[in-house]
Design a protein around this motif. Sequence first.
Motif, mmCIF file in Angstrom:
data_model
loop_
_atom_site.group_PDB
_atom_site.id
_atom_site.type_symbol
_atom_site.label_atom_id
_atom_site.label_comp_id
_atom_site.label_asym_id
_atom_site.label_seq_id
_atom_site.Cartn_x
_atom_site.Cartn_y
_atom_site.Cartn_z
ATOM 1 N N VAL A 43 0.856 -1.331 -0.081
ATOM 2 C CA VAL A 43 0.069 0.165 0.036
ATOM 3 C C VAL A 43 0.818 1.324 0.035
ATOM 4 O O VAL A 43 0.256 2.288 -0.587
ATOM 5 C CB VAL A 43 -0.850 0.030 1.258
ATOM 6 C CG1 VAL A 43 0.007 0.074 2.610
ATOM 7 C CG2 VAL A 43 -1.957 1.174 1.149
ATOM 8 N N LYS A 44 2.101 1.128 0.348
ATOM 9 C CA LYS A 44 2.923 2.282 0.673
ATOM 10 C C LYS A 44 3.554 2.957 -0.751
ATOM 11 O O LYS A 44 3.907 4.000 -0.705
ATOM 12 C CB LYS A 44 4.138 2.171 1.806
ATOM 13 C CG LYS A 44 3.498 1.893 3.003
ATOM 14 C CD LYS A 44 3.059 3.292 3.506
ATOM 15 C CE LYS A 44 2.389 2.977 4.847
ATOM 16 N NZ LYS A 44 2.042 4.311 5.404
ATOM 17 N N ASP A 45 3.285 2.157 -1.910
ATOM 18 C CA ASP A 45 3.634 2.691 -3.095
ATOM 19 C C ASP A 45 2.824 3.970 -3.448
ATOM 20 O O ASP A 45 3.355 4.705 -3.853
ATOM 21 C CB ASP A 45 3.295 1.537 -4.045
ATOM 22 C CG ASP A 45 4.491 0.579 -4.288
ATOM 23 O OD1 ASP A 45 5.246 0.486 -3.361
ATOM 24 O OD2 ASP A 45 4.170 -0.278 -5.169
ATOM 25 N N LEU A 176 -3.423 0.605 11.977
ATOM 26 C CA LEU A 176 -3.009 1.595 12.382
ATOM 27 C C LEU A 176 -1.609 1.820 12.204
ATOM 28 O O LEU A 176 -1.231 1.368 13.476
ATOM 29 C CB LEU A 176 -3.895 2.485 13.299
ATOM 30 C CG LEU A 176 -3.757 3.738 13.460
ATOM 31 C CD1 LEU A 176 -5.256 4.457 14.263
ATOM 32 C CD2 LEU A 176 -2.784 4.455 14.485
ATOM 33 N N GLY A 177 -1.178 2.676 11.585
ATOM 34 C CA GLY A 177 0.613 2.858 11.588
ATOM 35 C C GLY A 177 0.721 4.173 11.643
ATOM 36 O O GLY A 177 0.660 4.859 12.813
ATOM 37 N N THR A 178 0.786 4.843 10.607
ATOM 38 C CA THR A 178 0.807 6.294 10.333
ATOM 39 C C THR A 178 -0.523 6.901 10.526
ATOM 40 O O THR A 178 -0.711 8.270 10.863
ATOM 41 C CB THR A 178 1.323 6.770 9.135
ATOM 42 O OG1 THR A 178 0.679 6.661 7.986
ATOM 43 C CG2 THR A 178 2.708 6.297 9.157
ATOM 44 N N SER A 179 -1.480 6.099 10.314
ATOM 45 C CA SER A 179 -2.996 6.534 10.340
ATOM 46 C C SER A 179 -3.527 7.172 9.133
ATOM 47 O O SER A 179 -4.478 7.196 8.839
ATOM 48 C CB SER A 179 -3.449 7.552 11.482
ATOM 49 O OG SER A 179 -3.210 8.705 11.135
ATOM 50 N N GLY A 180 -2.391 7.064 8.090
ATOM 51 C CA GLY A 180 -2.759 7.726 6.584
ATOM 52 C C GLY A 180 -3.790 6.922 6.021
ATOM 53 O O GLY A 180 -4.879 7.434 5.382
ATOM 54 N N THR A 181 -3.814 5.638 6.067
ATOM 55 C CA THR A 181 -4.806 4.708 5.325
ATOM 56 C C THR A 181 -6.175 4.952 5.723
ATOM 57 O O THR A 181 -7.087 5.359 5.016
ATOM 58 C CB THR A 181 -4.466 3.219 5.553
ATOM 59 O OG1 THR A 181 -3.054 2.933 4.895
ATOM 60 C CG2 THR A 181 -5.479 2.294 4.622
ATOM 61 N N LEU A 182 -6.423 4.924 7.135
ATOM 62 C CA LEU A 182 -7.687 5.067 7.560
ATOM 63 C C LEU A 182 -8.416 6.494 7.503
ATOM 64 O O LEU A 182 -9.441 6.521 7.335
ATOM 65 C CB LEU A 182 -7.426 4.701 9.396
ATOM 66 C CG LEU A 182 -7.896 3.174 9.532
ATOM 67 C CD1 LEU A 182 -7.361 2.978 11.116
ATOM 68 C CD2 LEU A 182 -9.259 2.913 9.486
ATOM 69 N N ILE A 260 1.348 -10.123 7.793
ATOM 70 C CA ILE A 260 1.020 -10.245 9.046
ATOM 71 C C ILE A 260 -0.239 -9.426 9.588
ATOM 72 O O ILE A 260 -1.044 -9.467 10.237
ATOM 73 C CB ILE A 260 1.875 -10.529 9.912
ATOM 74 C CG1 ILE A 260 2.928 -11.237 9.524
ATOM 75 C CG2 ILE A 260 1.282 -11.126 11.377
ATOM 76 C CD1 ILE A 260 2.981 -12.643 9.949
ATOM 77 N N SER A 261 0.076 -8.159 9.080
ATOM 78 C CA SER A 261 -0.756 -7.055 9.615
ATOM 79 C C SER A 261 -2.322 -7.143 8.814
ATOM 80 O O SER A 261 -3.260 -6.837 9.171
ATOM 81 C CB SER A 261 -0.350 -5.620 9.336
ATOM 82 O OG SER A 261 -0.302 -5.363 7.888
ATOM 83 N N THR A 262 -2.236 -7.978 7.630
ATOM 84 C CA THR A 262 -3.469 -8.181 7.110
ATOM 85 C C THR A 262 -4.312 -9.209 7.795
ATOM 86 O O THR A 262 -5.588 -9.020 8.185
ATOM 87 C CB THR A 262 -3.267 -9.108 5.748
ATOM 88 O OG1 THR A 262 -2.552 -8.191 4.857
ATOM 89 C CG2 THR A 262 -4.663 -9.605 4.897
HETATM 90 C C1 LIG Z 1 2.355 -3.702 6.729
HETATM 91 C C2 LIG Z 1 1.724 -2.619 7.171
HETATM 92 N N1 LIG Z 1 0.461 -2.648 7.656
HETATM 93 C C3 LIG Z 1 -0.195 -1.532 8.106
HETATM 94 C C4 LIG Z 1 0.370 -0.394 8.149
HETATM 95 C C5 LIG Z 1 -0.641 0.785 8.474
HETATM 96 O O1 LIG Z 1 -0.691 1.727 7.445
HETATM 97 P P1 LIG Z 1 -0.758 3.183 7.864
HETATM 98 O O2 LIG Z 1 0.432 3.981 7.842
HETATM 99 O O3 LIG Z 1 -1.661 3.902 6.500
HETATM 100 O O4 LIG Z 1 -1.697 3.568 9.257
HETATM 101 C C6 LIG Z 1 1.756 -0.127 7.445
HETATM 102 C C7 LIG Z 1 2.393 0.968 7.703
HETATM 103 O O5 LIG Z 1 3.562 1.136 7.364
HETATM 104 C C8 LIG Z 1 2.179 -1.529 7.158
HETATM 105 O O6 LIG Z 1 3.613 -1.342 6.430
#
Ligand SMILES: Cc1ncc(COP(=O)(O)O)c(C=O)c1O
Length: 315
Positions: A43-45, A176-182, A260-262
């Motif tokens: 997704v980070k592309d 939720l990582g950076t929260s950008g996706t959500l 794994i985060s999936t």
């Molecule tokens: C594997 C994976 N899952 C989930 C996320 C979370 O996405 P976001 O940063 O948009 O919240 C990231 C972010 O780096 C990630 O690399």
Amino acid sequence: MAISGSVLDLIGDTPIVDVSRLSPNPQARILLKLEGMNPGGSVKDRVAKSLLEDAELHGGLRPGATLIEPSSGNTGIGLAMVARVKGYRLKVVLPANVSVERRQLLLLWGAEIIESPGSEGSNGAVRLAQRLAAEHPEWVFLYQYGNPANPRAHYEGTGPEIWRDVPDVTHFVAGLGTSGTLLGTGRYLKERNPAVELWAVEPPSGESVDGLRSLDDGYIPPIFGELGGEKLLDRKTVVGPRDSILWTRRLADLGIFAGISTGAALAGAVRCASRIERGVIVVLSPDGGWKYLSTGAWTDDLDEVVERARRTIYF
Ligand SMILES: Cc1ncc(COP(=O)(O)O)c(C=O)c1O
């Protein structure tokens, strides 16, 4: 099929697959958006392209410039790929204890790795990158945690794609990582239909699930505050490493090889499905399983995999 002029044009427009077989509620569909189909593998592309194009447009970024970014995972890899195509140099600050696949992917795209102490995790990498960026004003610090071009990639891409493909969506579930996706996707979907609920999946405080962070661990990404994250999110649900791995394995039964985060996000969606009467839940799968092979997540004893995940950062 049309022929693309550049691999960067292939970023986004990812497919969605129905995984309702895993839903505990026959009235709740679960649909998985496969971001691992992006050319750089995650997704980070989308975010990498958005950060760089924004810096080119508004920050005067020119080929040959040096970029620095703290990332133990997908953002670093996505940026390394896009930077290579566009002719930028990239320094990635990452904790010493990340998995071997991460390093290999960064090196293959020509990024330079700067190590931060493994014990300080991704927050330590952020601190070191901030210090180095302050010492080297000639380097460009894109900083996905505080850069509106991160959620914008989802507001302009991920959100509209979901709305186009699943107009009856009732819930959006993502880690939720950076929260950008959500926040980016969520804001778009709520503008179209305010009844759409946003569910954030977090690891337990102090534990790590690849790519995800707990807001209770003390670091709130600036974009989360700026976009009114607390108000926008409807629910936070905590999923630990064991459940994340278990649900990642269940996906393999459907022929889906995801990271794994999936599994974590899917565990959140399954919880959501069991609590609602009916609905259409879209879950975001950030990446494929390739980078996690060395975890043994699909093949080894579950206790051993969980223990290993405590020592090595796999995201
Ligand atoms: C594997 C994976 N899952 C989930 C996320 C979370 O996405 P976001 O940063 O948009 O919240 C990231 C972010 O780096 C990630 O690399």
